[in-house]
Motif scaffolding. Structure first.
Motif, PDB file in Angstrom:
ATOM      1  N   LYS B  16       0.833  -1.201   0.000  1.00  0.00           N
ATOM      2  CA  LYS B  16       0.000   0.000   0.000  1.00  0.00           C
ATOM      3  C   LYS B  16       0.874   1.260   0.000  1.00  0.00           C
ATOM      4  O   LYS B  16       0.606   2.209  -0.723  1.00  0.00           O
ATOM      5  CB  LYS B  16      -0.904   0.010   1.228  1.00  0.00           C
ATOM      6  N   ASP B  17       1.914   1.224   0.829  1.00  0.00           N
ATOM      7  CA  ASP B  17       2.790   2.396   0.906  1.00  0.00           C
ATOM      8  C   ASP B  17       3.513   2.631  -0.413  1.00  0.00           C
ATOM      9  O   ASP B  17       3.718   3.764  -0.833  1.00  0.00           O
ATOM     10  CB  ASP B  17       3.822   2.222   2.028  1.00  0.00           C
ATOM     11  N   ALA B  19       2.359   1.779  -3.359  1.00  0.00           N
ATOM     12  CA  ALA B  19       1.346   2.312  -4.279  1.00  0.00           C
ATOM     13  C   ALA B  19       1.146   3.806  -4.053  1.00  0.00           C
ATOM     14  O   ALA B  19       1.113   4.604  -4.995  1.00  0.00           O
ATOM     15  CB  ALA B  19       0.022   1.571  -4.096  1.00  0.00           C
ATOM     16  N   LYS B  20       1.034   4.184  -2.792  1.00  0.00           N
ATOM     17  CA  LYS B  20       0.752   5.571  -2.453  1.00  0.00           C
ATOM     18  C   LYS B  20       1.895   6.478  -2.886  1.00  0.00           C
ATOM     19  O   LYS B  20       1.679   7.562  -3.434  1.00  0.00           O
ATOM     20  CB  LYS B  20       0.553   5.661  -0.939  1.00  0.00           C
ATOM     21  N   ARG B  22       4.168   5.871  -5.230  1.00  0.00           N
ATOM     22  CA  ARG B  22       4.244   5.936  -6.696  1.00  0.00           C
ATOM     23  C   ARG B  22       3.170   6.877  -7.238  1.00  0.00           C
ATOM     24  O   ARG B  22       3.409   7.662  -8.157  1.00  0.00           O
ATOM     25  CB  ARG B  22       4.068   4.538  -7.291  1.00  0.00           C
ATOM     26  N   LEU B  23       2.009   6.768  -6.636  1.00  0.00           N
ATOM     27  CA  LEU B  23       0.890   7.616  -7.057  1.00  0.00           C
ATOM     28  C   LEU B  23       1.211   9.089  -6.816  1.00  0.00           C
ATOM     29  O   LEU B  23       0.964   9.952  -7.663  1.00  0.00           O
ATOM     30  CB  LEU B  23      -0.346   7.191  -6.267  1.00  0.00           C
ATOM     31  N   VAL B  26       3.633  10.310  -9.483  1.00  0.00           N
ATOM     32  CA  VAL B  26       3.072  10.379 -10.828  1.00  0.00           C
ATOM     33  C   VAL B  26       2.082  11.553 -10.934  1.00  0.00           C
ATOM     34  O   VAL B  26       1.980  12.207 -11.966  1.00  0.00           O
ATOM     35  CB  VAL B  26       2.453   9.003 -11.197  1.00  0.00           C
ATOM     36  N   LEU B  27       1.430  11.852  -9.819  1.00  0.00           N
ATOM     37  CA  LEU B  27       0.452  12.935  -9.847  1.00  0.00           C
ATOM     38  C   LEU B  27       1.116  14.317  -9.900  1.00  0.00           C
ATOM     39  O   LEU B  27       0.540  15.255 -10.436  1.00  0.00           O
ATOM     40  CB  LEU B  27      -0.493  12.850  -8.641  1.00  0.00           C
ATOM     41  N   ASP B  30       1.518  14.619 -13.563  1.00  0.00           N
ATOM     42  CA  ASP B  30       0.215  14.695 -14.230  1.00  0.00           C
ATOM     43  C   ASP B  30      -0.411  16.071 -14.046  1.00  0.00           C
ATOM     44  O   ASP B  30      -0.938  16.660 -14.983  1.00  0.00           O
ATOM     45  CB  ASP B  30      -0.744  13.652 -13.652  1.00  0.00           C
TER      46      ASP B  30
END
Lengths: 264, 93
Positions: B16-17, B19-20, B22-23, B26-27, B30
């Protein structure tokens, strides 16, 4: 005053159509007059989720092109008196409809209904622009996955650029067990990243698959967790303060079973 | 031992960490791409603030987001023409 709410996500397959169907059916159960517009031209699905696929005569494109009157194209739901569906055309191109035409259509529907939900197609192209054209509010559906949350973020930006502020978020397919184990982003993680208001959460529930198989929105099944979750969201849309549901984890027996299956 | 190690790693840094994180990265990119005006607006604000303290070459002024493996950095290249002699007032009540 009628509300036009677009249900959108950016990414496909996160549960937009199921969400639109359940919110519509739930509000209709409360006595509200609701119309669901399937804006996914060429890939219509809201009809099958609602079990109304055999009743379609005219569709959204027919209305826009003047082949029929709006009322002729509206399909009345089987189970609830106040729920209507305006299906998408299955054989037309996405740009068969323009944003101006969608705006005109939603304005006309405001005369008929209290809630109008627009089921938006995946993507950010013309279908998305059509779906948001006549909407006052947006509901964003996401799942606890990187790709879905990333797309949701992009959609929030595009909605803002189009003048649709303060969208609300539904986090779909949460698996509490995985969240507890640290293998799935939780509600707080996603809200922290997207920084928008949370409208509700829906657990990953097999009942949704069963109810979709039958063509009956799960919100009608009060015993199911997902049905309750949608019912909570429906009441929040009505301005009622409903606390977030606590997601039940599997019982110890199921956990043991899953552990054994997973290791073998 | 490998099994134990896996268990340990999992606890130390859950997926989860990952994922968070990386997100989050990437944001950053973006969001800048969604609104190219953002860096431009930031640049204008920076020019305004920095001009209180020094004279700068506005045409050579560059603001960028640089991405490396695990972080994003805001970098600015600001040619300075000359420093101002004294700052009018440093106390801001």
């Amino acid at each position: 005053m009628a509300k036009v709410i677009v249900v959108t996500s950016g990414k496909g397959g996160v549960g937009k159509t199921t969400t639109a169907a359940n919110l519509g059916a739930g509000l209709a159960l409360l006595g509200r007059k609701v119309c669901l517009i399937d804006a996914d031209i060429g890939l219509r699905n809201l009809d099958v989720v609602l079990g109304l696929e055999n009743r379609i005569v005219y569709d959204l494109t027919d209305v826009v092109e003047g082949n029929c009157r709006l009322r002729q194209a509206l399909i009345k739901d089987k189970r609830t008196d106040n729920l209507f569906l305006l299906p998408a055309a299955q054989t037309k191109e996405k740009d068969a409809v323009s944003p101006e035409q969608m705006l005109k259509l939603t304005e006309e529907l405001r005369e008929e209904c209290e809630y109008i939900f627009v089921d938006c197609p995946a993507g950010i192209e013309s279908g998305f622009k059509n779906a948001i054209a006549g909407s006052d509010e947006a509901i964003i559906v996401t799942t606890p996955e990187i790709a879905a949350v990333r797309d949701a973020d992009r959609i929030i930006g595009l909605l803002e650029a189009a003048g649709l502020y303060d969208p609300r978020l539904i986090i779909n397919r949460i698996r509490p067990q995985m969240v507890r184990q640290g293998d799935m982003m939780g509600i707080d993680d996603i809200i922290e990243i997207l920084a928008i208001e949370l409208l509700g959460i829906v657990p990953d529930d097999e009942d949704i698959i069963v109810s979709t198989n039958r063509g009956e929105p799960v919100v009608l099944d009060r015993r199911s967790q997902a049905g309750q979750a949608y019912n909570n969201i429906v009441r929040r849309l009505e301005g009622i303060d409903v606390p977030l549901m606590t997601l039940e984890e599997d019982g110890w027996l199921t956990r043991v079973k899953k552990a054994i299956m997973g290791r073998s | 031992m490998d099994f134990l190690k896996q268990l340990w790693n999992r606890d130390a840094y859950s997926s989860k960490d990952i994922a968070k994180e990386r997100l989050r990265l990437v944001l950053v990119h973006d969001r800048v791409n969604v609104s190219p005006n953002l860096l431009e607006a930031l640049k204008e604000d920076l020019i305004e603030v920095i001009s209180k303290y020094m004279e700068i070459e506005e045409t050579g002024f560059e603001v960028n987001l640089d991405k490396s493996d695990n972080q994003v950095a805001l970098s600015a290249n600001i040619p300075v023409k000359r420093m101002k002699r004294a700052i009018a007032s440093t106390d801001k009540g």
